[in-house]
Write a protein that holds these residues in place. Structure first.
Motif, PDB file in Angstrom:
ATOM      1  N   ASP A 197      -4.772  -1.781  -7.364  1.00  0.00           N
ATOM      2  CA  ASP A 197      -3.785  -0.944  -8.046  1.00  0.00           C
ATOM      3  C   ASP A 197      -2.625  -0.613  -7.109  1.00  0.00           C
ATOM      4  O   ASP A 197      -2.823  -0.410  -5.900  1.00  0.00           O
ATOM      5  CB  ASP A 197      -4.433   0.356  -8.515  1.00  0.00           C
ATOM      6  CG  ASP A 197      -5.449   0.125  -9.626  1.00  0.00           C
ATOM      7  OD1 ASP A 197      -5.484  -0.988 -10.169  1.00  0.00           O
ATOM      8  OD2 ASP A 197      -6.219   1.069  -9.934  1.00  0.00           O
ATOM      9  N   PRO A 198      -1.405  -0.536  -7.666  1.00  0.00           N
ATOM     10  CA  PRO A 198      -0.227  -0.267  -6.823  1.00  0.00           C
ATOM     11  C   PRO A 198      -0.297   1.061  -6.084  1.00  0.00           C
ATOM     12  O   PRO A 198       0.318   1.222  -5.036  1.00  0.00           O
ATOM     13  CB  PRO A 198       0.939  -0.306  -7.818  1.00  0.00           C
ATOM     14  CG  PRO A 198       0.325  -0.166  -9.170  1.00  0.00           C
ATOM     15  CD  PRO A 198      -1.031  -0.764  -9.073  1.00  0.00           C
ATOM     16  N   ARG A 199      -1.061   2.030  -6.617  1.00  0.00           N
ATOM     17  CA  ARG A 199      -1.202   3.317  -5.932  1.00  0.00           C
ATOM     18  C   ARG A 199      -1.717   3.129  -4.505  1.00  0.00           C
ATOM     19  O   ARG A 199      -1.216   3.768  -3.567  1.00  0.00           O
ATOM     20  CB  ARG A 199      -2.155   4.211  -6.707  1.00  0.00           C
ATOM     21  CG  ARG A 199      -2.599   5.447  -5.944  1.00  0.00           C
ATOM     22  CD  ARG A 199      -3.791   6.106  -6.614  1.00  0.00           C
ATOM     23  NE  ARG A 199      -3.408   6.720  -7.866  1.00  0.00           N
ATOM     24  CZ  ARG A 199      -4.294   7.248  -8.721  1.00  0.00           C
ATOM     25  NH1 ARG A 199      -5.580   7.180  -8.445  1.00  0.00           N
ATOM     26  NH2 ARG A 199      -3.888   7.808  -9.840  1.00  0.00           N
ATOM     27  N   TYR A 200      -2.699   2.279  -4.337  1.00  0.00           N
ATOM     28  CA  TYR A 200      -3.313   2.093  -3.026  1.00  0.00           C
ATOM     29  C   TYR A 200      -2.390   1.326  -2.077  1.00  0.00           C
ATOM     30  O   TYR A 200      -2.279   1.659  -0.891  1.00  0.00           O
ATOM     31  CB  TYR A 200      -4.653   1.376  -3.168  1.00  0.00           C
ATOM     32  CG  TYR A 200      -5.626   2.129  -4.033  1.00  0.00           C
ATOM     33  CD1 TYR A 200      -6.233   3.293  -3.573  1.00  0.00           C
ATOM     34  CD2 TYR A 200      -5.922   1.709  -5.324  1.00  0.00           C
ATOM     35  CE1 TYR A 200      -7.116   4.015  -4.367  1.00  0.00           C
ATOM     36  CE2 TYR A 200      -6.804   2.418  -6.131  1.00  0.00           C
ATOM     37  CZ  TYR A 200      -7.386   3.571  -5.648  1.00  0.00           C
ATOM     38  OH  TYR A 200      -8.252   4.281  -6.444  1.00  0.00           O
ATOM     39  N   LEU A 201      -1.709   0.297  -2.602  1.00  0.00           N
ATOM     40  CA  LEU A 201      -0.801  -0.487  -1.757  1.00  0.00           C
ATOM     41  C   LEU A 201       0.369   0.371  -1.282  1.00  0.00           C
ATOM     42  O   LEU A 201       0.657   0.449  -0.078  1.00  0.00           O
ATOM     43  CB  LEU A 201      -0.289  -1.698  -2.538  1.00  0.00           C
ATOM     44  CG  LEU A 201      -1.333  -2.734  -2.957  1.00  0.00           C
ATOM     45  CD1 LEU A 201      -0.697  -3.806  -3.829  1.00  0.00           C
ATOM     46  CD2 LEU A 201      -1.976  -3.374  -1.731  1.00  0.00           C
ATOM     47  N   VAL A 234       5.324  -0.980   0.354  1.00  0.00           N
ATOM     48  CA  VAL A 234       5.870  -0.020  -0.605  1.00  0.00           C
ATOM     49  C   VAL A 234       6.790  -0.706  -1.605  1.00  0.00           C
ATOM     50  O   VAL A 234       6.697  -0.495  -2.817  1.00  0.00           O
ATOM     51  CB  VAL A 234       6.629   1.106   0.134  1.00  0.00           C
ATOM     52  CG1 VAL A 234       7.383   1.994  -0.851  1.00  0.00           C
ATOM     53  CG2 VAL A 234       5.673   1.933   0.966  1.00  0.00           C
ATOM     54  N   PHE A 235       7.690  -1.550  -1.110  1.00  0.00           N
ATOM     55  CA  PHE A 235       8.722  -2.133  -1.961  1.00  0.00           C
ATOM     56  C   PHE A 235       8.145  -2.995  -3.082  1.00  0.00           C
ATOM     57  O   PHE A 235       8.601  -2.930  -4.224  1.00  0.00           O
ATOM     58  CB  PHE A 235       9.702  -2.970  -1.138  1.00  0.00           C
ATOM     59  CG  PHE A 235      10.724  -2.155  -0.387  1.00  0.00           C
ATOM     60  CD1 PHE A 235      11.426  -1.143  -1.024  1.00  0.00           C
ATOM     61  CD2 PHE A 235      10.987  -2.388   0.946  1.00  0.00           C
ATOM     62  CE1 PHE A 235      12.361  -0.382  -0.351  1.00  0.00           C
ATOM     63  CE2 PHE A 235      11.927  -1.648   1.647  1.00  0.00           C
ATOM     64  CZ  PHE A 235      12.613  -0.641   0.987  1.00  0.00           C
ATOM     65  N   VAL A 236       7.162  -3.830  -2.781  1.00  0.00           N
ATOM     66  CA  VAL A 236       6.666  -4.780  -3.784  1.00  0.00           C
ATOM     67  C   VAL A 236       6.014  -4.076  -4.976  1.00  0.00           C
ATOM     68  O   VAL A 236       6.432  -4.278  -6.121  1.00  0.00           O
ATOM     69  CB  VAL A 236       5.700  -5.802  -3.147  1.00  0.00           C
ATOM     70  CG1 VAL A 236       5.027  -6.640  -4.229  1.00  0.00           C
ATOM     71  CG2 VAL A 236       6.461  -6.706  -2.184  1.00  0.00           C
ATOM     72  N   PRO A 237       4.993  -3.226  -4.789  1.00  0.00           N
ATOM     73  CA  PRO A 237       4.376  -2.596  -5.961  1.00  0.00           C
ATOM     74  C   PRO A 237       5.314  -1.662  -6.709  1.00  0.00           C
ATOM     75  O   PRO A 237       5.285  -1.609  -7.946  1.00  0.00           O
ATOM     76  CB  PRO A 237       3.176  -1.830  -5.372  1.00  0.00           C
ATOM     77  CG  PRO A 237       3.484  -1.655  -3.935  1.00  0.00           C
ATOM     78  CD  PRO A 237       4.286  -2.852  -3.537  1.00  0.00           C
ATOM     79  N   LEU A 238       6.184  -0.933  -5.993  1.00  0.00           N
ATOM     80  CA  LEU A 238       7.079  -0.007  -6.686  1.00  0.00           C
ATOM     81  C   LEU A 238       8.177  -0.740  -7.436  1.00  0.00           C
ATOM     82  O   LEU A 238       8.664  -0.259  -8.466  1.00  0.00           O
ATOM     83  CB  LEU A 238       7.684   0.999  -5.703  1.00  0.00           C
ATOM     84  CG  LEU A 238       6.708   2.010  -5.102  1.00  0.00           C
ATOM     85  CD1 LEU A 238       7.449   3.049  -4.272  1.00  0.00           C
ATOM     86  CD2 LEU A 238       5.884   2.695  -6.180  1.00  0.00           C
ATOM     87  N   THR A 239       8.600  -1.901  -6.955  1.00  0.00           N
ATOM     88  CA  THR A 239       9.556  -2.708  -7.707  1.00  0.00           C
ATOM     89  C   THR A 239       8.930  -3.195  -9.003  1.00  0.00           C
ATOM     90  O   THR A 239       9.570  -3.198 -10.060  1.00  0.00           O
ATOM     91  CB  THR A 239      10.031  -3.911  -6.864  1.00  0.00           C
ATOM     92  OG1 THR A 239      10.672  -3.430  -5.680  1.00  0.00           O
ATOM     93  CG2 THR A 239      11.028  -4.759  -7.641  1.00  0.00           C
ATOM     94  N   LEU A 240       7.675  -3.595  -8.946  1.00  0.00           N
ATOM     95  CA  LEU A 240       6.970  -4.064 -10.147  1.00  0.00           C
ATOM     96  C   LEU A 240       6.763  -2.926 -11.147  1.00  0.00           C
ATOM     97  O   LEU A 240       7.008  -3.088 -12.347  1.00  0.00           O
ATOM     98  CB  LEU A 240       5.623  -4.666  -9.758  1.00  0.00           C
ATOM     99  CG  LEU A 240       5.659  -6.020  -9.040  1.00  0.00           C
ATOM    100  CD1 LEU A 240       4.286  -6.364  -8.488  1.00  0.00           C
ATOM    101  CD2 LEU A 240       6.147  -7.116  -9.973  1.00  0.00           C
ATOM    102  N   THR A 241       6.314  -1.777 -10.674  1.00  0.00           N
ATOM    103  CA  THR A 241       6.017  -0.676 -11.597  1.00  0.00           C
ATOM    104  C   THR A 241       7.281  -0.027 -12.145  1.00  0.00           C
ATOM    105  O   THR A 241       7.268   0.516 -13.253  1.00  0.00           O
ATOM    106  CB  THR A 241       5.160   0.398 -10.896  1.00  0.00           C
ATOM    107  OG1 THR A 241       5.830   0.864  -9.718  1.00  0.00           O
ATOM    108  CG2 THR A 241       3.799  -0.168 -10.514  1.00  0.00           C
ATOM    109  N   ALA A 242       8.382  -0.075 -11.408  1.00  0.00           N
ATOM    110  CA  ALA A 242       9.609   0.584 -11.851  1.00  0.00           C
ATOM    111  C   ALA A 242      10.244  -0.110 -13.051  1.00  0.00           C
ATOM    112  O   ALA A 242      10.924   0.532 -13.856  1.00  0.00           O
ATOM    113  CB  ALA A 242      10.613   0.660 -10.705  1.00  0.00           C
TER     114      ALA A 242
END
Length: 537
Positions: free
Chosen positions: A353-357, A415-423
């Motif tokens: 899950d992106p939370r952990y990454l 940080v950048f990769v999962p937050l870019t996907l979820t945003a």
């Protein structure tokens, strides 16, 4: 055609799905073109940093106004990004991508040829406008070129990596160009602008050959929203900048009035956006908790990162004595580290899950910033003077700087990769330009606000330490130039380390927000469709 903007997200059912991505003939070339454009607009936020002393001396720009070469670009970029995203939705993202690159190239030419302060600062603002048109279109073009799943994840990882390493590449390129002896007699700092001209024009010319035009949508431009939002941000940053200057401070009328006017205009902006039929920033885009969390996190984290680049690059040059090129290469580990972090996050995005990454990444970055705040030099009068006369300080690059530049880079890549996907995940097709515009806005505005805030912190300690250190150091030496440099070394180190410390707390706050509120599952990132069709928050 149904106007999705008039619908409440709760009314959008699973039967409304995003149109399938149309296959492009050369997806690899399309991605390369998008990445080159993204690199160009991102690295320009830092490429002039190392050249600032040379620009100031050549064009006779005061120290206070010199900072606007950096913040002016970031403000124009961030303040107009929402407008750029909306224009892409209405008139076609490829068209806006090409227009933005052309404007950016022309502005770079004007900046490279500038003979006075006004023209250079105006060119930086125009560069920000060009970047604001091109950047949201670039990210939205990825979503319309690559289908959801592993293929889009890899493209997003490449985009996020390029966004992250652009700052470090800008410092290296800026250091190399600034120290270059041009055979044409052009000052090195001018080359930091002129290099963008051929790249921007060639990329704009290639766009129609490798990129498909997006569907155009009907609607109106929210001009009042654009004006109040942009001017409001300008007022806040201007006020914060004035607060840090010794001649003004928090109680000066310019500081107070700028902050008050900026805050009022931002309140008016929110009011306008909640009332108009076709808002520049649809408030519903924040209704999803996952997306809102991603936007907030992507505002705070880059704020601390940009401040790290600014103060560490100055410390390495002006206190440790690195040349411009050496200072640029000192940040090379950041480029490698963020590639590693982004690669790890991309490979794990389908399983974790992106939370952990993103949560672990922000913790690593916070540790790095805290360790930067522990940097010390010998601040005794004899030690400060000895470091100037011997041309060295007790700080070691390999022990005190390198490990934590690399650690922060890995963290920010995660940080950048999962937050870019979820945003941008599950944003309506009509709003994909706005979604990416908000994401980029948070990065740029966060960087400008963060730099202004941490500059206020740093200047407070610099001014206080200068007053207390000047007397004892002056009694230990008779050479005014030695005294001045010794006082600067001691006071700047004190200010920079306190800025790093505050930055570490900002990164910790980001981590807390992510751990608590970012609860989207990794399995949902492999699906497409509007936000109402799949529960994501």
């Amino acid at each position: 055609m149904t106007n999705v903007e008039s619908l409440d997200p709760a009314d959008v059912t699973a039967s409304v799905v995003e149109p399938p991505v149309e296959k492009v003939q050369h997806p690899g070339l399309a991605l390369v073109l998008i990445l080159v454009a993204q690199l160009m607009v991102v690295l320009d936020a830092t490429i002039a940093n190392i050249a600032l002393p040379y620009i100031g001396a050549d064009l006779n720009i005061s120290q206070a106004n010199l900072t606007w070469i950096v913040t002016g670009y970031a403000l124009a970029f961030g303040g107009l990004l929402l407008l750029g995203g909306r224009l892409g939705d209405l008139y076609g993202r490829r068209l806006l991508f090409m227009t933005g690159l052309t404007v950016f190239a022309v502005a770079s030419l004007l900046g490279g040829l500038a003979q006075n302060e006004a023209l250079l600062l105006g060119a930086r603002g125009l560069q920000g406008l060009g970047a604001a048109l091109a950047a949201p279109a670039a990210l939205a073009l990825i979503t319309t070129t690559f289908p959801a799943g592993p293929e889009r994840n890899r493209a997003m990882a490449a985009y996020a990596t390029m966004s992250g390493i652009g700052a470090a590449i800008g410092l290296i390129l800026g250091g190399w160009l600034t120290g270059m002896d041009s055979p044409l007699g052009v000052d090195g700092w001018r080359l930091t602008f002129l290099i963008n001209v051929p790249i921007g024009l060639l990329a704009a010319a290639a766009a129609p050959r490798v990129l498909k035009e997006s569907e155009r949508h009907t609607g109106w431009l929210d001009v009042p929203g654009a004006i109040t939002g942009t001017v409001g941000l300008l007022g806040i940053v201007f006020g914060l900048s004035r607060a840090g200057e010794e001649a003004y401070g928090w109680d000066h009328w310019q500081t107070i009035s700028s902050l008050v006017v900026g805050a009022v205009l931002l309140v008016v902006f929110v009011f306008i956006e909640s009332r108009v039929d076709h808002p520049l920033l649809p408030m519903r885009i924040f209704a999803n908790r996952t997306r809102a969390t991603s936007f907030v996190a992507m505002m705070i984290a880059p704020a601390a990162m940009f401040a790290m680049f600014f103060y560490l690059s100055l410390f390495i040059q002006q206190v440790m004595g690195f040349s411009p090129l050496e200072a640029g290469f000192a940040f090379l580990p950041f480029s490698f580290g963020i590639v590693i972090g982004a690669g790890v996050a991309s490979n794990l995005a389908g399983r974790i899950d992106p939370r952990y990454l993103a949560g672990i990444g922000t913790l690593l970055a916070a540790i790095a910033l805290f360790m930067f705040s522990r940097i010390t030099i010998d601040d005794s009068p004899a030690g400060a003077l000895r470091s100037v006369t011997e041309g060295s300080v007790s700080t070691s690059y390999w022990a005190d700087v390198f490990p934590f530049v690399a650690l922060m880079a890995v963290g920010m890549g995660m940080v950048f990769v999962p937050l870019t996907l979820t945003a941008v995940h599950h944003v309506q097709a009509e709003d994909s330009g706005i979604g990416s515009g908000v994401l980029n806005t948070m990065q740029q505005v966060g960087g400008a606000l963060g730099l202004a805030t941490l500059s206020t912190v740093a200047l407070h300690y610099i001014n206080d330490t200068s007053e207390t250190a000047a007397g004892p150091i002056a009694q230990a030496a008779t050479d005014p130039s030695l005294v001045q440099q010794a006082v600067f070394n001691v006071s700047f180190t004190e200010g920079a380390t306190h800025a790093f410390l505050v930055g570490s707390f900002m990164m910790l706050a980001t981590s807390v927000i992510i751990w608590i509120f970012l609860n989207v599952k990794h399995t949902e990132l492999a699906t497409d469709g509007p936000e109402g069709g799949v529960h994501v928050g």
